[in-house]
Motif scaffolding. Structure first.
Motif, short mmCIF file in Angstrom:
data_model
loop_
_atom_site.label_atom_id
_atom_site.label_comp_id
_atom_site.label_asym_id
_atom_site.label_seq_id
_atom_site.Cartn_x
_atom_site.Cartn_y
_atom_site.Cartn_z
N VAL A 98 16.86 -52.70 26.06
CA VAL A 98 17.76 -53.43 25.17
C VAL A 98 17.04 -54.65 24.60
N LYS A 99 16.33 -55.37 25.46
CA LYS A 99 15.59 -56.56 25.02
C LYS A 99 14.54 -56.21 23.97
N SER A 100 13.86 -55.08 24.20
CA SER A 100 12.77 -54.70 23.29
C SER A 100 13.26 -53.88 22.10
N GLY A 101 14.58 -53.62 22.05
CA GLY A 101 15.13 -52.85 20.94
C GLY A 101 14.70 -51.41 20.95
N ASP A 102 14.44 -50.87 22.14
CA ASP A 102 13.96 -49.49 22.25
C ASP A 102 15.09 -48.58 22.74
N CYS A 103 16.12 -48.45 21.94
CA CYS A 103 17.29 -47.67 22.31
C CYS A 103 16.94 -46.23 22.64
N ASN A 104 15.92 -45.70 21.96
CA ASN A 104 15.57 -44.29 22.14
C ASN A 104 14.81 -44.02 23.43
N SER A 105 14.58 -45.05 24.24
CA SER A 105 14.06 -44.80 25.58
C SER A 105 15.08 -44.01 26.39
N CYS A 106 16.34 -44.28 26.13
CA CYS A 106 17.42 -43.65 26.90
C CYS A 106 18.30 -42.72 26.06
N HIS A 107 18.37 -42.98 24.77
CA HIS A 107 19.29 -42.24 23.90
C HIS A 107 18.55 -41.39 22.86
N GLU A 108 19.06 -40.20 22.64
CA GLU A 108 18.57 -39.37 21.55
C GLU A 108 19.15 -39.90 20.24
N PRO A 109 18.38 -39.89 19.16
CA PRO A 109 18.91 -40.43 17.91
C PRO A 109 19.85 -39.49 17.16
N THR A 114 12.46 -42.80 35.80
CA THR A 114 11.30 -42.69 34.93
C THR A 114 10.60 -44.04 34.77
N CYS A 115 11.34 -45.12 34.85
CA CYS A 115 10.73 -46.46 34.80
C CYS A 115 10.68 -47.12 36.17
N HIS A 116 11.64 -46.81 37.02
CA HIS A 116 11.76 -47.48 38.31
C HIS A 116 11.28 -46.57 39.44
N SER A 117 10.19 -45.84 39.21
CA SER A 117 9.69 -44.89 40.20
C SER A 117 9.19 -45.58 41.47
N ALA A 118 8.79 -46.84 41.37
CA ALA A 118 8.29 -47.57 42.55
C ALA A 118 9.35 -47.67 43.64
N LEU A 119 10.60 -47.62 43.26
CA LEU A 119 11.68 -47.73 44.24
C LEU A 119 11.74 -46.52 45.16
N THR A 120 11.26 -45.39 44.69
CA THR A 120 11.30 -44.17 45.49
C THR A 120 9.92 -43.78 46.04
N ALA A 121 8.90 -44.56 45.70
CA ALA A 121 7.52 -44.18 46.05
C ALA A 121 7.19 -44.40 47.53
N ASP A 122 7.81 -45.40 48.17
CA ASP A 122 7.47 -45.73 49.56
C ASP A 122 8.28 -44.86 50.51
N GLU A 123 7.64 -43.83 51.05
CA GLU A 123 8.34 -42.88 51.93
C GLU A 123 8.57 -43.42 53.33
N THR A 124 7.98 -44.59 53.64
CA THR A 124 8.21 -45.19 54.96
C THR A 124 9.58 -45.88 55.03
N GLN A 125 10.20 -46.08 53.87
CA GLN A 125 11.52 -46.70 53.86
C GLN A 125 12.57 -45.60 54.03
N THR A 126 12.84 -45.30 55.28
CA THR A 126 13.69 -44.15 55.61
C THR A 126 15.17 -44.49 55.71
N VAL A 127 15.49 -45.77 55.74
CA VAL A 127 16.90 -46.18 55.77
C VAL A 127 17.32 -46.46 54.34
#
Length: 204
Positions: free
Chosen positions: A90-101, A120-133
């Protein structure tokens, strides 16, 4: 292909309907008209509402930069930029990152399932497999349980104030609110001072 030598100059000598001419070459877009959800200007074949016919300073012959083009109809987009937190696209005005035109099989013209798209952007949140909880909504891929997709009057795109949001599911913890002594972060409603919101190595 677009103009004819004779005709009405008021119509720019267009050889037929201007917007219909677009689909004669852009056959892929013709098929998109059959999608479940179609962008109204595209459904009405009003291509020139969004595109310049000859040349543009913007990609894909757009009439304006993405934010200004979209906010011409979606005026809430300007309001999002004034809120406490706004999603980076939204800040960068890149609506088509998420929406088809033009069209999509999903509601709101989304490019993918809403929550799946977050990774697709927040992949780091799922990358650490040691975080099992794993926090329930995060494990279920229900990002929008806690976060707004565009902007929020709260930090980190939260749907409401942090402690109010946690209380929605963890109201049993607030039974301790009247205790003789309470932990300062708990009093301040700062749950994430001690707890990870997505996943952790230690339960609690």
């Amino acid at each position: 292909n677009c103009h004819q030598a004779h005709g009405l100059t008021a119509d720019d000598l267009i050889a037929g309907d201007a917007n219909a001419r677009c689909l004669e070459c852009h056959e892929g877009q013709q098929r998109e008209l059959e999608a479940t959800n179609v962008h109204p200007p595209f459904e009405e074949q009003a291509c020139l509402d969004c595109h310049e016919p000859h040349g543009s300073d913007h990609p894909n012959l757009a009439r304006d930069n993405r934010h200004d083009l979209c906010s011409g109809c979606h005026d809430e987009a300007d309001d999002w930029l004034t809120q406490t937190s706004a999603h980076m696209p939204v800040k960068s005005g890149d609506c088509n990152s998420c929406h088809e035109p033009h069209a999509s099989s999903r509601s709101a013209l989304l490019r993918d399932d809403a929550n799946a798209m977050c990774s697709t952007c927040h992949s780091a949140l799922t990358a650490d497999e040691t975080q099992t909880v794993v926090h329930g909504p995060f494990g279920e891929g229900s990002c929008d349980t806690c976060h707004q997709p565009h902007a929020s009057t709260h930090e980190r795109l939260l749907t409401q104030r942090e402690d109010d949001l946690c209380r929605e599911c963890h109201d049993d913890v607030w039974a301790e609110d009247g205790a003789v002594s309470t932990h300062a972060p708990f009093q301040d409603g700062a749950c994430t001072d001690c707890h990870q919101p997505h996943a952790a190595r230690i339960a609690g």
